[in-house]
Design an enzyme around this catalytic site. Structure first.
Site, mmCIF file in Angstrom:
data_model
loop_
_atom_site.group_PDB
_atom_site.id
_atom_site.type_symbol
_atom_site.label_atom_id
_atom_site.label_comp_id
_atom_site.label_asym_id
_atom_site.label_seq_id
_atom_site.Cartn_x
_atom_site.Cartn_y
_atom_site.Cartn_z
ATOM 1 N N GLU A 245 4.589 -0.510 3.794
ATOM 2 C CA GLU A 245 4.502 -1.561 2.931
ATOM 3 C C GLU A 245 5.847 -1.359 3.262
ATOM 4 O O GLU A 245 6.664 -1.082 2.341
ATOM 5 C CB GLU A 245 3.660 -1.101 1.589
ATOM 6 C CG GLU A 245 3.763 -2.233 0.766
ATOM 7 C CD GLU A 245 3.662 -2.112 -1.166
ATOM 8 O OE1 GLU A 245 4.283 -2.701 -1.583
ATOM 9 O OE2 GLU A 245 2.345 -1.309 -1.073
ATOM 10 N N CYS A 282 6.558 -4.171 -6.658
ATOM 11 C CA CYS A 282 6.679 -4.705 -5.327
ATOM 12 C C CYS A 282 5.943 -6.284 -5.275
ATOM 13 O O CYS A 282 5.442 -6.517 -4.164
ATOM 14 C CB CYS A 282 5.889 -4.095 -3.636
ATOM 15 S SG CYS A 282 3.921 -3.376 -4.084
#
Length: 548
Positions: A245, A282
């Site tokens: 990620e 994020c």
């Protein structure tokens, strides 16, 4: 040469707290991986794996006060936030224990031999087995939920894979404490300590992904760091899956109808989302498309007031603080970019939240002048791009790379499939689905499917345009906060992620498994999972029909 020390540093002052460990040598990485590799058979029993996960959760809960204190001292995230993160972490461990016990993740399928078919079908029995040792790269911004005891570790153990974690340098003491508790859980459930390894150091991270006994890797972090490890994993003589990620802009589209109905609510909500955790999530909304005109002006005023009232905060380390200050300074200097609330230094060790505005037409231009605004800037800042019509929305979306999330703020009529007559777009005829995931080369092309399948109104068209761009779509909400649930997906087109898998939720276990088919294997030689009488009472599909 002596091994480099690993220090725990207080980001509130920049001062070293204590030496926690030393950076691992290549030999020490090798020893940790081999110990994990030797522990594979000990994890074969699903009951033992479930017991390990539950005991780990219990021990982490029992040490909660110590863990939160250590993590706060190293990250400045605050006791409230960290207490919640610890609860999420232990819930996640117990949820994966439930997944292990239920057994559906093994995806057992049996097709009996059928000589009458043309061509005849042999007896086929399929299930999934663990890949082997998994390397986990801990995240900076989640010292628990995406680090040593986090989702990558929990899902790998659930799959039956031993783990070696590369600790993040921003919270080494928390990492050591968490690893010690996981090893204690292993010992108390009769497992070798090698099922959980921990190493420190940049070079150790490279050695880890290159080790021939490492079978897969999970990563949460920056595009630069993740891409380097991804490339290293792919360049091995035997490439391995790398589930990373990396970075995400998390675009938001606000229609004029939504702004007209609730501009103040949207402005306040956006401020809360973009500054949550000092902008270190994020899924922080980093680009917001809002309409020109009075409704958009009201939204901007509301955002200005809310962000202006946000207190200065501490980032995870001073390197990130420097990158944030440089990033906002460079963005603010671009042509036609303004800063209603200037993001920047709040003090010697803190940063102040702010936001930038730019005409959306600037972001739609080819040539790269404003492409920096289409990249994630880690910290408490967002970009408000003011559009004049749907053609500008579509042009900007077509230039976006992949994202973890994409959010729509719609008016009431748009939510029930109707077009809002007062919308500045004139009905949304300029919006088509973006291809996503290909950076500035993305183009409008309808790859998100036929919007008419889910409605023909403007809301449906916008949703279809956003679908190719992200792994999670939100309507009239904010992306910060990723619920741990079976239906969750945390991932998206590159650079949001390097694979199509999720790192959150029960299906995250699938990353660490591979399918194996037995064809014509004598019953006595079949593994228990594939035997006819189903001794493990697993959910399975036999000759196309589900049964248990």
């Amino acid at each position: 040469m002596a091994a480099a020390p690993v220090w725990s540093v207080d980001p509130r002052t920049g001062k070293r707290r204590e030496q926690v460990a030393v950076e691992a040598t290549a030999a020490e990485v090798d020893a940790a991986v081999r110990a994990a590799h030797d522990a594979r058979d000990a994890l074969a029993d699903r009951r033992v794996r479930a017991a390990l996960l539950r005991r780990a959760a219990d021990l982490l809960d029992g040490a909660g006060e110590r863990i939160v204190e250590a993590a706060d001292a190293e990250t400045a995230l605050g006791p409230g936030r960290l207490t919640g993160e610890l609860g999420r972490t232990t819930y996640q461990l117990r949820a994966f224990a439930d997944v292990v016990e239920e057994g559906a993740f093994l995806d057992v399928r049996i097709d009996h031999a059928d000589p009458a078919l043309i061509p005849p079908r042999p007896d086929l029995r399929r299930y999934k087995i663990p890949l082997g040792v998994v390397a986990v790269y801990a995240a900076s911004n989640f010292p628990l939920a995406f680090s040593v005891p986090g989702g990558d570790t929990a899902s790998a153990l659930a799959a039956g894979c031993p783990v070696v974690v590369k600790a993040h340098p921003d919270h080494p003491a928390t990492s050591e404490l968490s690893a010690a508790l996981l090893r204690r859980a292993a010992a108390e459930t009769g497992l070798p300590a090698g099922v959980i390894g921990l190493v420190h150091g940049f070079e150790a991270g490279i050695e880890l992904v290159r080790h021939p006994l490492v079978a897969a890797a999970g990563f949460t972090g920056s595009v630069r760091g993740g891409r380097a490890l991804y490339d290293a994993a792919a360049a091995r003589p035997h490439p391995i899956p790398f589930h990373g990620e990396l970075g995400s802009l998390n675009p938001v589209v606000v229609t004029e109808a939504a702004a007209d109905e609730r501009a103040e609510e949207i402005g306040t909500g956006l401020a809360g989302s973009m500054t949550l955790g000092t902008g270190q999530f994020c899924v922080k909304p980093g680009l917001v498309l809002a309409p020109q005109g009075p409704a958009g002006d009201r939204l901007e005023r509301s955002l200005t007031e809310a962000v202006s009232n946000t207190e200065a905060g501490v980032l995870l380390d001073h390197r990130m603080r420097d990158a944030f200050l440089d990033g906002v300074r460079e963005r603010a200097a671009l042509p036609d970019v303004q800063a209603p609330v200037t993001p920047g230094a709040g003090g010697e060790h803190t940063v102040s939240a702010g936001f930038l505005t730019v005409p959306a037409a600037r972001l739609a231009e080819d040539g790269g002048t404003h492409d920096l605004l289409l990249e994630e800037c880690f910290g408490p800042v967002t970009v408000l791009a003011r559009y004049t019509d749907d053609a500008e929305i579509g042009a900007v979306l077509a230039r976006l790379p992949g994202n973890l999330t994409a959010t729509l703020q719609l008016g009431a009529a748009e939510c029930v499939g109707e077009d809002a007559g007062a919308d500045a777009s004139g009905g949304g005829t300029g919006i088509t689905a973006a291809t996503g995931g290909t950076g500035a080369d993305a183009a409008a092309g309808g790859t998100g499917g036929d919007a008419s399948e889910g409605g023909t109104g403007r809301g449906a068209r916008l949703l279809a345009a956003l679908t190719p761009l992200a792994g999670r779509l939100l309507v009239n909400g904010w992306p910060t906060g990723v619920a741990v649930a079976p239906a969750q997906h945390h991932g998206g087109p590159y650079p949001a992620a390097t694979s199509t898998a999720t790192s959150v939720g029960g299906t995250a276990v699938e990353r660490w498994l591979r399918p194996v088919v037995h064809q014509g294997t004598p019953p006595a030689l079949l593994p228990p999972e594939l035997r006819e009488h189903n001794p493990l009472n697993l959910p399975r599909r036999v000759d196309g029909r589900p049964e248990r």
